[in-house]
Design a protein around this motif. Structure first.
Motif, PDB file in Angstrom:
ATOM      1  N   GLU A 178       0.809  -1.210   0.000  1.00 10.76           N
ATOM      2  CA  GLU A 178       0.000   0.000   0.000  1.00 10.76           C
ATOM      3  C   GLU A 178       0.848   1.268   0.000  1.00 10.76           C
ATOM      4  O   GLU A 178       0.540   2.238  -0.679  1.00 10.76           O
ATOM      5  CB  GLU A 178      -0.885  -0.034   1.248  1.00 10.76           C
ATOM      6  CG  GLU A 178      -1.961   1.003   1.257  1.00 10.76           C
ATOM      7  CD  GLU A 178      -2.754   0.916   2.549  1.00 10.76           C
ATOM      8  OE1 GLU A 178      -3.091  -0.206   2.989  1.00 10.76           O
ATOM      9  OE2 GLU A 178      -3.016   1.973   3.123  1.00 10.76           O
ATOM     10  N   LEU A 179       1.937   1.255   0.766  1.00 11.92           N
ATOM     11  CA  LEU A 179       2.753   2.462   0.899  1.00 11.92           C
ATOM     12  C   LEU A 179       3.708   2.650  -0.273  1.00 11.92           C
ATOM     13  O   LEU A 179       4.328   3.703  -0.405  1.00 11.92           O
ATOM     14  CB  LEU A 179       3.552   2.433   2.208  1.00 11.92           C
ATOM     15  CG  LEU A 179       2.727   2.379   3.492  1.00 11.92           C
ATOM     16  CD1 LEU A 179       3.636   2.473   4.711  1.00 11.92           C
ATOM     17  CD2 LEU A 179       1.695   3.502   3.528  1.00 11.92           C
ATOM     18  N   GLY A 180       3.866   1.610  -1.094  1.00 10.59           N
ATOM     19  CA  GLY A 180       4.777   1.749  -2.216  1.00 10.59           C
ATOM     20  C   GLY A 180       6.232   1.831  -1.792  1.00 10.59           C
ATOM     21  O   GLY A 180       7.022   2.553  -2.385  1.00 10.59           O
ATOM     22  N   LEU A 181       6.563   1.115  -0.727  1.00 12.59           N
ATOM     23  CA  LEU A 181       7.963   1.053  -0.296  1.00 12.59           C
ATOM     24  C   LEU A 181       8.497  -0.347  -0.615  1.00 12.59           C
ATOM     25  O   LEU A 181       7.802  -1.347  -0.411  1.00 12.59           O
ATOM     26  CB  LEU A 181       8.076   1.321   1.208  1.00 12.59           C
ATOM     27  CG  LEU A 181       7.821   2.769   1.634  1.00 12.59           C
ATOM     28  CD1 LEU A 181       7.752   2.887   3.152  1.00 12.59           C
ATOM     29  CD2 LEU A 181       8.902   3.700   1.090  1.00 12.59           C
TER      30      LEU A 181
ATOM     31  N   ALA B  88      10.696   9.673  -3.487  1.00 14.37           N
ATOM     32  CA  ALA B  88      10.629   8.897  -2.244  1.00 14.37           C
ATOM     33  C   ALA B  88       9.185   8.824  -1.757  1.00 14.37           C
ATOM     34  O   ALA B  88       8.573   9.851  -1.464  1.00 14.37           O
ATOM     35  CB  ALA B  88      11.517   9.522  -1.172  1.00 14.37           C
ATOM     36  N   SER B  89       8.664   7.613  -1.652  1.00 17.67           N
ATOM     37  CA  SER B  89       7.303   7.426  -1.152  1.00 17.67           C
ATOM     38  C   SER B  89       7.169   8.070   0.224  1.00 17.67           C
ATOM     39  O   SER B  89       8.056   7.931   1.060  1.00 17.67           O
ATOM     40  CB  SER B  89       6.978   5.930  -1.036  1.00 17.67           C
ATOM     41  OG  SER B  89       7.053   5.299  -2.285  1.00 17.67           O
ATOM     42  N   GLY B  90       6.046   8.752   0.445  1.00 16.06           N
ATOM     43  CA  GLY B  90       5.772   9.308   1.772  1.00 16.06           C
ATOM     44  C   GLY B  90       6.260  10.728   1.980  1.00 16.06           C
ATOM     45  O   GLY B  90       5.909  11.344   2.985  1.00 16.06           O
ATOM     46  N   SER B  91       7.058  11.273   1.055  1.00 12.25           N
ATOM     47  CA  SER B  91       7.596  12.622   1.268  1.00 12.25           C
ATOM     48  C   SER B  91       6.506  13.679   1.448  1.00 12.25           C
ATOM     49  O   SER B  91       6.640  14.539   2.325  1.00 12.25           O
ATOM     50  CB  SER B  91       8.515  13.021   0.111  1.00 12.25           C
ATOM     51  OG  SER B  91       9.471  12.039  -0.102  1.00 12.25           O
TER      52      SER B  91
ATOM     53  N   GLN C  75       3.552  13.386   2.746  1.00 13.75           N
ATOM     54  CA  GLN C  75       2.990  13.221   4.090  1.00 13.75           C
ATOM     55  C   GLN C  75       3.962  13.748   5.144  1.00 13.75           C
ATOM     56  O   GLN C  75       3.572  14.411   6.109  1.00 13.75           O
ATOM     57  CB  GLN C  75       2.685  11.745   4.344  1.00 13.75           C
ATOM     58  CG  GLN C  75       1.973  11.501   5.685  1.00 13.75           C
ATOM     59  CD  GLN C  75       1.660  10.043   5.922  1.00 13.75           C
ATOM     60  OE1 GLN C  75       1.420   9.281   4.978  1.00 13.75           O
ATOM     61  NE2 GLN C  75       1.680   9.627   7.174  1.00 13.75           N
ATOM     62  N   GLN C  76       5.258  13.449   4.946  1.00 17.01           N
ATOM     63  CA  GLN C  76       6.260  13.965   5.885  1.00 17.01           C
ATOM     64  C   GLN C  76       6.231  15.486   5.905  1.00 17.01           C
ATOM     65  O   GLN C  76       6.282  16.110   6.962  1.00 17.01           O
ATOM     66  CB  GLN C  76       7.654  13.473   5.501  1.00 17.01           C
ATOM     67  CG  GLN C  76       7.885  12.005   5.814  1.00 17.01           C
ATOM     68  CD  GLN C  76       9.291  11.577   5.426  1.00 17.01           C
ATOM     69  OE1 GLN C  76       9.635  11.520   4.248  1.00 17.01           O
ATOM     70  NE2 GLN C  76      10.122  11.273   6.403  1.00 17.01           N
TER      71      GLN C  76
ATOM     72  N   PHE D  57       5.318   7.172   8.024  1.00 21.10           N
ATOM     73  CA  PHE D  57       6.512   7.569   7.264  1.00 21.10           C
ATOM     74  C   PHE D  57       7.524   8.272   8.167  1.00 21.10           C
ATOM     75  O   PHE D  57       8.354   9.039   7.693  1.00 21.10           O
ATOM     76  CB  PHE D  57       6.172   8.448   6.058  1.00 21.10           C
ATOM     77  CG  PHE D  57       5.535   7.698   4.914  1.00 21.10           C
ATOM     78  CD1 PHE D  57       6.293   6.862   4.111  1.00 21.10           C
ATOM     79  CD2 PHE D  57       4.179   7.813   4.650  1.00 21.10           C
ATOM     80  CE1 PHE D  57       5.715   6.168   3.061  1.00 21.10           C
ATOM     81  CE2 PHE D  57       3.588   7.115   3.605  1.00 21.10           C
ATOM     82  CZ  PHE D  57       4.363   6.290   2.802  1.00 21.10           C
TER      83      PHE D  57
ATOM     84  N   HIS E  53       3.999   5.283  -4.316  1.00 26.26           N
ATOM     85  CA  HIS E  53       2.934   5.332  -3.310  1.00 26.26           C
ATOM     86  C   HIS E  53       1.613   5.817  -3.903  1.00 26.26           C
ATOM     87  O   HIS E  53       0.731   5.009  -4.161  1.00 26.26           O
ATOM     88  CB  HIS E  53       3.390   6.227  -2.151  1.00 26.26           C
ATOM     89  CG  HIS E  53       2.399   6.393  -1.059  1.00 26.26           C
ATOM     90  ND1 HIS E  53       2.207   7.588  -0.401  1.00 26.26           N
ATOM     91  CD2 HIS E  53       1.541   5.515  -0.499  1.00 26.26           C
ATOM     92  CE1 HIS E  53       1.274   7.425   0.530  1.00 26.26           C
ATOM     93  NE2 HIS E  53       0.853   6.193   0.486  1.00 26.26           N
TER      94      HIS E  53
ATOM     95  N   SER F 264      13.215   6.918   2.501  1.00 27.64           N
ATOM     96  CA  SER F 264      14.120   6.056   1.743  1.00 27.64           C
ATOM     97  C   SER F 264      15.581   6.443   1.918  1.00 27.64           C
ATOM     98  O   SER F 264      16.466   5.643   1.624  1.00 27.64           O
ATOM     99  CB  SER F 264      13.746   6.048   0.260  1.00 27.64           C
ATOM    100  OG  SER F 264      13.745   7.366  -0.239  1.00 27.64           O
TER     101      SER F 264
END
Lengths: 438, 332
Positions: free
Chosen positions: A199-202, B107-110, B112-113, A271, B132, A319
Motif C-alpha cells: 500500500e505504501l509503495g515502499l 521517495a514514497s511518503g515525502s 505526508q512527511q 513515514f 505510493h 528512503s
C-alpha cells in the motif's frame, strides 16, 4: 571500597532478602543483614526486583568514527541507566573493528569509561565486505580477548566464507553472530514486504531473505560442528527454523530485539523514519511468534541492537534515512511489557535471557552469574511498579531516535551495581567504577 | 481536509466535491479568456524533486488560470544526492510565505512527511510520490470515467455522478505504479469495480488484501468488455531486473494490441482506452489503440488541468473538502 547493604530486594522476583556487597562481590545474602553490615551504605530495595546485571549482546557504540552519533562514554552511560553491566560492541565502526588495534582501542575506551564491561565484537571479514576473513586470531589473542565475531549490518552471505568462519573460531571457542539478510533479495529494501509495503509503495524486505540465510547457516553449523548465533531474528519462519535446528541438536542460539517484540510494520504508515530499522518491523503475527519463541526457549536472548543516529540522518525522506533505533535505556521496560506483564515469562526467565545466556554465548565469565554469595556484584534493581513516559531528550545516549517516544512504559531501573559499585543509584547516573590498573 | 496526500483517505463526498468543482473549472478552459481571479495574490510552489514536465505544466496551468503566482522549484537531488534536505527546502519555502506546495518526489511518503513535519504550515498537494500515490491523477481519471459514463448513458450532466457499477481494468506494472494505487482507492470509493492485470512479477506481495480482482491474462480481463481499460506505462529497464523476459513478450501478452482493440470493436463494446501518459507506443499500447476513437488520453490531459484547479481552489479558498452535511456510508 564502600560496601552496600541492599535491603529487602526480591531476588529474581522471588524471595525477599538483603544483599551485602563488599569489595566488588556479593558477600552475604540473607533475611536481615543490618547487624552484620556495620558501616555499609543502605540501599532501600523494598518492592524492587534484583536481577543479575544485564548483558547486551548487541550494541552499537559508534566509536571510533561516528562520535557524532555515540561514543563509548555516552553509550555505556546509557547502558548503565538501562540496568546493563556489560555490552558487546558491534564491529561496524570506522575504521571497522577488524584488527587487534581497533578492538583493543574499544576495549580500552570501555575500561577507562568504567560504566560497564565493554566487550568488542570483531568483524568476520575485512571491512565487513564479505570478501576475506579478518585476522580473527589476532583479535582473539589481543588484550580485548574477542570471542564473538560478526559483520552485523552486513550479512556474511558467501556460503564458503561463512563455513570457514564457523570452523575457524572453533579453535578458541568463539562464535559467529550472523546478520541474516540475503543481499540480492533485499536490494533497495525499505520495510517488511507485505500488505503495508504494498500500500505504501515502499520496496519490500521479504521474510524469506532472513529465513533462507538462517536455514543455510544452521545446516552449515551442523555440518562443521560449530556453534552459530543468529542476531535479531524477526520472523515467524525464522522461529520455526531455529526451533527445528535445536530439536535436531544443532548448536544454535538466537536473539530478539525489544522492538521486534512490540512494534509492527503498521508504524511505517506514519513515514516517520524513527521506525526504520534493519531487519524491519514485521507483522503482528511475527511479534507473537517471537514472544512465544522467547517463552519456549527457541529464542535465547534479548539483544537491543541499540543503534543511535544523529537527527540529520533521520530527519529526511524515509528512503534515505538511516536504519536503527536506540534501545539500551528502554529494553527492560519493553521486556516487562511484552513478556512479563503478558504472563509469558517470570523474572527468573528474564535474568536468563537478558544476563545469564548472553554472557555465556559471549564467553564472558564474570557476568550473568547467579545472585549468590561470593559472586561478582553485578546487580540491577528494577522497580516493576513504576511507569515512565519515554522522553528521548532525557536519555544519556546521544541518539534521540527512540521509537517509544511519548509512550508510557512499565518499570524503571533504580540502581545498577557494576563490580560492587553503584553506577546508577536512586534511578540516576552515579559515578563510574574507579579505573582499575591496566 | 487541509492537504491532498492520497486517495485512500479521501471520502466519497470530498471526491465528488472535487469532481463537481472540476466540471465548473472545465468551463473556464473553454472561454477565450481562460482565467478566474480566485487565487489572485496567492503563491503556489511547484516543488519537483523528480522530473515531470507534464505534471508540472498541468499544475502550473491550473494555478495560473486561477490567477495565482507560480514558483517552479526544481530541487533535483534532495538529501538523496547530498543536496539540500527536504527540511531545509520546506523551511525556505515557508520563509518565502508560500501559500501552497505541490510536491513531486521519488521517495514514497515525502508529501505526508512535509505535511506532518511542522516545517511548513501550508496546504500540501501530492503530485506523485515514489510508488505510493498520485491522487490528482486518480481524480482526473475519475473525471474522465464519469464523462464516459454520462456519454454512454446519454446524461446531460455529470454533476453528482459517481462510478457505481462501472468496471475498470488496469493493466501493467502495478508493483511500481502510484497511479494504480490511487486509482484503486478512488474508483472503489466511488463505487466502481477494479480488475488488475499484470504478470505476477509486477504485482505486489500483499495485493490479496486490496479491494480488487487480480488476473494474469489480459484477454480474460477484457471478456466481457469492461467500461474502461487503463494501460499503465511500463519502463523498459524493468526487464533488466527480470520482471519480464523481453519487451516483445510483454507487448504480446499484456499490451493493448490492434487485435485486442479489434476484438472490442467486434463485441460492440463501449470500452474507453485510458493511459496516464507518457505512452510507450508499441510496448504497453499500440498506435491503433492510442489513436482509436476509444482513446481518452487527451481528455485525461484536459481534465488534469480542471482537477488541479479544483484542488488548489478548494484547499486555498478555505472551503472544506470534507462537507459534513451529507455523510455517506463509505466515509471513514
Amino acid at each position: 571500597m564502600t560496601s552496600y547493604l541492599i535491603q529487602g530486594a526480591q531476588l529474581l522476583g522471588e524471595q525477599t532478602a538483603d544483599i551485602l556487597v563488599e569489595d566488588g562481590v556479593i558477600r552475604r545474602i540473607g533475611p536481615d543483614l543490618a547487624a552484620a553490615a556495620d558501616g555499609a551504605r543502605v540501599v532501600d530495595a523494598a518492592g524492587l526486583v534484583a536481577l543479575p546485571g544485564l548483558v547486551d549482546i548487541h550494541t552499537h557504540l559508534r566509536e571510533p568514527g561516528r562520535e557524532d552519533a555515540e561514543t563509548v562514554e555516552t553509550g555505556t552511560r546509557a547502558a548503565a541507566l538501562g540496568g546493563y553491566t556489560a555490552v558487546f560492541a558491534m564491529a561496524n565502526s570506522d575504521p571497522v573493528a577488524d584488527t587487534a588495534g581497533v578492538v583493543e582501542q574499544v576495549h580500552e575506551l570501555g575500561r577507562s569509561a568504567g560504566w560497564v564491561d565493554v566487550r568488542p565484537v570483531g568483524a568476520v571479514t575485512v571491512g565487513l565486505k564479505g570478501e576475506r576473513l579478518s585476522e580473527i586470531m589476532a583479535m582473539a589473542e589481543s588484550r580485548a580477548g574477542v570471542r564473538m565475531f560478526s559483520d552485523d549490518g552486513m550479512c556474511v552471505h558467501d556460503p564458503v566464507l561463512m563455513r570457514r568462519a564457523l570452523e575457524y573460531v572453533k579453535g578458541f571457542d568463539g562464535v559467529v553472530a550472523q546478520h541474516a539478510q540475503e543481499p540480492r533479495l533485499t536490494e533497495g529494501a525499505q520495510m517488511n514486504e507485505g500488505s503495508v509495503s504494498a500500500e505504501l509503495g515502499l520496496t519490500g524486505w521479504p521474510a524469506v531473505a532472513e529465513e533462507a540465510v538462517i536455514a543455510r547457516d544452521v545446516l552449515l553449523a551442523e555440518h562443521v560442528g560449530s556453534r552459530v548465533h543468529i542476531c535479531h531474528l524477526s520472523t515467524r519462519g525464522s522461529v520455526d527454523i531455529v526451533r527445528w535446528a535445536k530439536q535436531r541438536g544443532i548448536d544454535v542460539t538466537a536473539e530478539a530485539t525489544p522492538h521486534h517484540l512490540l512494534l509492527t510494520d503498521e508504524r511505517v504508515r506514519s513515514f516517520d523514519p524513527v521506525f526504520k530499522v534493519n531487519p524491519p518491523l514485521r507483522t503482528d503475527e511475527d511479534v507473537h511468534a517471537l514472544r512465544e519463541a522467547v517463552a519456549d526457549g527457541t529464542i535465547d536472548v534479548i539483544g537491543t541492537d541499540h543503534a543511535p543516529h544523529p537527527a540529520e540522518d533521520k530527519e529526511c525522506e524515509w528512503s534515505c534515512a538511516a536504519n536503527g533505533m536506540t534501545g539500551l535505556e528502554t529494553a527492560l521496560s519493553v521486556v516487562q511489557l511484552s513478556l512479563v506483564d503478558t504472563g509469558l515469562l517470570t523474572w527468573r526467565d528474564v535474568a536468563r535471557i537478558t544476563s545469564e545466556t548472553p554472557a555465556r554465548i559471549g564467553r564472558l565469565a564474570t557476568q550473568g552469574r547467579p545472585l549468590a554469595e561470593g559472586e561478582p556484584a553485578n546487580i540491577t534493581l528494577w522497580d516493576p511498579a513504576a511507569t515512565t513516559v519515554v522522553d528521548p531528550a532525557r536519555h544519556a545516549s546521544k541518539g534521540r531516535n527512540s521509537p517509544y517516544r511519548g509512550m508510557e512504559l512499565p518499570g524503571a531501573v533504580r540502581a545498577t551495581f557494576f563490580r560492587g559499585h553503584p553506577t546508577v543509584l536512586d534511578g540516576a547516573l552515579n559515578t563510574p567504577v574507579p579505573t582499575p590498573a591496566a | 481536509m487541509r492537504h491532498l496526500l492520497s486517495t485512500k483517505d479521501l471520502s466519497y463526498d470530498a471526491a465528488l466535491t472535487v469532481l463537481d468543482t472540476a466540471d465548473q473549472m472545465a468551463a473556464v478552459g473553454e472561454r477565450s479568456v481562460k482565467k478566474l481571479p480566485a487565487l489572485r495574490g496567492r503563491t503556489v510552489v511547484n516543488l519537483f524533486f523528480e522530473d515531470s514536465t507534464r505534471t508540472r505544466i498541468s499544475f502550473e496551468t491550473a494555478a495560473k488560470r486561477l490567477s495565482a503566482d507560480v514558483i517552479n522549484f526544481s530541487a533535483k537531488g534532495s538529501s538523496v544526492s547530498k543536496g539540500e534536505s527536504l527540511k531545509d527546502t520546506a523551511q525556505t519555502l515557508a520563509a518565502m510565505s508560500a501559500d501552497a506546495v505541490v510536491i513531486r518526489h521519488s521517495a514514497s511518503g515525502s508529501p505526508q512527511q512535509l505535511a506532518e513535519s511542522g516545517w511548513i504550515d501550508a496546504p500540501v498537494v501530492n503530485a506523485g510520490d515514489g510508488t505510493h500515490e498520485h491522487p490528482t491523477q486518480a481524480l482526473l481519471d475519475a473525471m474522465t470515467l464519469r464523462q464516459h459514463r454520462a456519454r454512454t448513458e446519454g446524461r446531460e450532466s455529470t454533476r453528482g455522478l459517481d462510478l457505481e457499477g462501472m468496471h475498470v481494468v488496469i493493466v501493467g506494472d502495478v508493483l511500481h505504479s502510484r497511479v494504480a494505487r490511487s486509482d484503486l482507492w478512488l474508483f472503489t470509493t466511488l463505487g466502481a469495480r477494479v480488475t488488475f492485470v499484470a504478470p505476477p512479477t509486477l504485482l505486489p506481495v500483499g495485493i490479496a488484501d486490496w479491494p480488487c480482482r487480480v488476473v494474469f491474462s489480459l484477454d480474460e480481463a477484457l471478456d466481457p468488455a469492461p467500461d474502461a481499460v487503463m494501460m499503465l506505462r511500463v519502463q523498459r529497464e524493468r526487464m533488466h531486473a527480470a520482471f519480464f523476459p523481453t519487451a516483445q513478450e510483454y507487448a504480446r501478452e499484456w499490451g493493448l494490441t490492434p487485435e485486442r482493440v479489434a476484438a472490442l470493436d467486434d463485441a460492440g463494446a463501449t470500452t474507453a482506452i485510458m493511459h496516464p501518459g507518457p505512452m510507450n507506443r508499441g510496448l504497453e499500447i499500440s498506435s491503433a489503440a492510442a489513436d482509436s476513437p476509444r482513446s481518452t488520453v487527451l481528455d485525461q490531459v484536459r481534465n488534469g488541468v480542471s482537477v488541479r484547479m479544483s484542488v488548489l481552489y478548494l484547499l486555498l479558498s478555505g472551503d472544506d473538502l470534507d462537507p459534513t452535511s451529507t455523510p455517506h456510508p463509505q466515509e471513514r
